[in-house]
Design a protein around this motif. Sequence first.
Motif, PDB file in Angstrom:
ATOM      1  N   VAL A 296       0.828  -1.178   0.000  1.00 40.63           N
ATOM      2  CA  VAL A 296       0.000   0.000   0.000  1.00 40.63           C
ATOM      3  C   VAL A 296       0.866   1.232   0.000  1.00 40.63           C
ATOM      4  O   VAL A 296       2.055   1.166   0.176  1.00 40.63           O
ATOM      5  CB  VAL A 296      -0.925   0.051   1.214  1.00 40.63           C
ATOM      6  CG1 VAL A 296      -2.240  -0.505   0.899  1.00 40.63           C
ATOM      7  CG2 VAL A 296      -0.292  -0.648   2.341  1.00 40.63           C
TER       8      VAL A 296
ATOM      9  N   TYR B  27      -4.475   5.142   7.274  1.00 40.97           N
ATOM     10  CA  TYR B  27      -3.763   3.873   7.259  1.00 40.97           C
ATOM     11  C   TYR B  27      -3.701   3.236   5.872  1.00 40.97           C
ATOM     12  O   TYR B  27      -3.067   2.195   5.705  1.00 40.97           O
ATOM     13  CB  TYR B  27      -4.382   2.907   8.260  1.00 40.97           C
ATOM     14  CG  TYR B  27      -4.057   3.294   9.684  1.00 40.97           C
ATOM     15  CD1 TYR B  27      -2.797   3.040  10.224  1.00 40.97           C
ATOM     16  CD2 TYR B  27      -4.987   3.959  10.474  1.00 40.97           C
ATOM     17  CE1 TYR B  27      -2.480   3.422  11.513  1.00 40.97           C
ATOM     18  CE2 TYR B  27      -4.680   4.346  11.772  1.00 40.97           C
ATOM     19  CZ  TYR B  27      -3.420   4.075  12.283  1.00 40.97           C
ATOM     20  OH  TYR B  27      -3.094   4.464  13.567  1.00 40.97           O
ATOM     21  N   MET B  28      -4.336   3.861   4.888  1.00 39.64           N
ATOM     22  CA  MET B  28      -4.214   3.399   3.517  1.00 39.64           C
ATOM     23  C   MET B  28      -4.520   4.545   2.551  1.00 39.64           C
ATOM     24  O   MET B  28      -5.495   4.524   1.802  1.00 39.64           O
ATOM     25  CB  MET B  28      -5.119   2.206   3.232  1.00 39.64           C
ATOM     26  CG  MET B  28      -4.897   1.583   1.871  1.00 39.64           C
ATOM     27  SD  MET B  28      -5.795   0.027   1.660  1.00 39.64           S
ATOM     28  CE  MET B  28      -4.670  -1.095   2.493  1.00 39.64           C
TER      29      MET B  28
ATOM     30  N   MET C 118      -9.234  -1.577   4.326  1.00 38.62           N
ATOM     31  CA  MET C 118      -8.947  -0.834   5.552  1.00 38.62           C
ATOM     32  C   MET C 118     -10.230  -0.207   6.059  1.00 38.62           C
ATOM     33  O   MET C 118     -10.918   0.521   5.334  1.00 38.62           O
ATOM     34  CB  MET C 118      -7.892   0.253   5.327  1.00 38.62           C
ATOM     35  CG  MET C 118      -7.549   1.052   6.573  1.00 38.62           C
ATOM     36  SD  MET C 118      -7.030   0.044   8.006  1.00 38.62           S
ATOM     37  CE  MET C 118      -5.510  -0.685   7.411  1.00 38.62           C
TER      38      MET C 118
ATOM     39  N   LYS D 168       0.294  -7.923   8.471  1.00 38.90           N
ATOM     40  CA  LYS D 168       0.620  -6.689   7.764  1.00 38.90           C
ATOM     41  C   LYS D 168       0.591  -5.538   8.759  1.00 38.90           C
ATOM     42  O   LYS D 168      -0.291  -5.471   9.628  1.00 38.90           O
ATOM     43  CB  LYS D 168      -0.368  -6.436   6.626  1.00 38.90           C
ATOM     44  CG  LYS D 168      -0.274  -7.452   5.498  1.00 38.90           C
ATOM     45  CD  LYS D 168      -1.264  -7.147   4.383  1.00 38.90           C
ATOM     46  CE  LYS D 168      -1.191  -8.197   3.291  1.00 38.90           C
ATOM     47  NZ  LYS D 168      -2.202  -7.977   2.231  1.00 38.90           N
TER      48      LYS D 168
ATOM     49  N   TYR E 122       0.502  -1.423   9.249  1.00 40.97           N
ATOM     50  CA  TYR E 122       0.098  -0.183   8.588  1.00 40.97           C
ATOM     51  C   TYR E 122       0.472   1.016   9.458  1.00 40.97           C
ATOM     52  O   TYR E 122      -0.021   1.143  10.588  1.00 40.97           O
ATOM     53  CB  TYR E 122      -1.407  -0.165   8.346  1.00 40.97           C
ATOM     54  CG  TYR E 122      -1.928  -1.280   7.466  1.00 40.97           C
ATOM     55  CD1 TYR E 122      -2.223  -1.048   6.120  1.00 40.97           C
ATOM     56  CD2 TYR E 122      -2.171  -2.551   7.981  1.00 40.97           C
ATOM     57  CE1 TYR E 122      -2.729  -2.064   5.309  1.00 40.97           C
ATOM     58  CE2 TYR E 122      -2.676  -3.571   7.180  1.00 40.97           C
ATOM     59  CZ  TYR E 122      -2.951  -3.311   5.844  1.00 40.97           C
ATOM     60  OH  TYR E 122      -3.452  -4.326   5.048  1.00 40.97           O
TER      61      TYR E 122
ATOM     62  N   GLY F 283       0.659   3.825   5.180  1.00 39.04           N
ATOM     63  CA  GLY F 283       0.029   2.586   4.725  1.00 39.04           C
ATOM     64  C   GLY F 283       0.903   1.416   5.141  1.00 39.04           C
ATOM     65  O   GLY F 283       1.587   1.463   6.157  1.00 39.04           O
ATOM     66  N   VAL F 284       0.898   0.358   4.350  1.00 45.00           N
ATOM     67  CA  VAL F 284       1.697  -0.826   4.681  1.00 45.00           C
ATOM     68  C   VAL F 284       3.185  -0.484   4.657  1.00 45.00           C
ATOM     69  O   VAL F 284       3.674   0.128   3.715  1.00 45.00           O
ATOM     70  CB  VAL F 284       1.408  -1.974   3.702  1.00 45.00           C
ATOM     71  CG1 VAL F 284       2.462  -3.077   3.833  1.00 45.00           C
ATOM     72  CG2 VAL F 284       0.046  -2.570   3.950  1.00 45.00           C
TER      73      VAL F 284
ATOM     74  N   GLU G  53       5.279  -6.542   5.732  1.00 43.59           N
ATOM     75  CA  GLU G  53       4.446  -7.729   5.587  1.00 43.59           C
ATOM     76  C   GLU G  53       5.306  -8.939   5.927  1.00 43.59           C
ATOM     77  O   GLU G  53       6.442  -9.042   5.476  1.00 43.59           O
ATOM     78  CB  GLU G  53       3.910  -7.863   4.165  1.00 43.59           C
ATOM     79  CG  GLU G  53       3.035  -6.701   3.729  1.00 43.59           C
ATOM     80  CD  GLU G  53       2.562  -6.842   2.300  1.00 43.59           C
ATOM     81  OE1 GLU G  53       3.008  -7.783   1.608  1.00 43.59           O
ATOM     82  OE2 GLU G  53       1.752  -6.020   1.862  1.00 43.59           O
TER      83      GLU G  53
END
Length: 274
Positions: A11, A82-83, A185, A244, A246, A251-252, A255
């Motif tokens: 992300v 967060y995304m 999300m 994952k 965040y 974002g991410v 992972e």
Amino acid sequence: MNARRARTTIVLAGLALVAGACGGTPASSNPPSPQPVASSPPATPSPPAEAVANPAPIVEGQPYRPDLPPPEDFVAVIDNPYMPFVPGARTVFEAVSDGQRERNVVVVTDRTKVILGVTTTVVHDQVFSANGDLAEDTFDWYAQDRFGNVWYFGEDTAEYDNGEVSSTKGSWEAGVAGAQPGVVMLAQPTVGESYHQEFLKGEAEDVGTVVAIDDRVTVPYGSFDRVVVTEDTTPLEPQILEHKFYAPGIGVVLERVLRGGQEVSRLVSYTPPS
């Protein structure tokens, strides 16, 4: 997300929140030294009272029926902290999958695609092998409702072998052949909440569960606090368990496959929109 990308989806970053959330430094050829924990943006405001807390719930014994808002309840900009997906943003991950090194480059394009009446943002996701060959080329379709939930409407994906397309397995589009959108999300992540991330029976059935909302993590790009952690699984590959991480405003950032494989992907570079 196709079977492979269910374990290595990434992300992107949002312009408006980066300054307040990202305390990391660009990666270098040397191992990164510990970084100070990144400051966090202001708390996300509570969604309107009429918002559904989880519009893509997992209900045991019941078919999946997402509470998809009407097209007019979607917004033009994906700015969930967060995304966030802002056109022009570019993120780079370095990964190791079953002993093989990979490089993952993701760009939020300025292209859109209308699906089920909703205008989605097109995100270009490419995976390269250690020798620089293209291994996977994917266009993902995301949109955010006015409550802050980020929806996933499908993907057009292709795997490559020696420069030729070897498979398009994992491609799907909401509204086609029974496929339905999912949520990647939530507007308000809550520990213990589980949700469908995508749905095409037998092809795309990823689900996520929030397991932490105040974690800390360090990756080559930097260190972050107030990290949301999800546990991602799929009934199509029940042996796989992935976490994952965040970070707000990014974002991410990490992972990691915990069961069913040896795979880790870390954020090494972020370029904000120009």
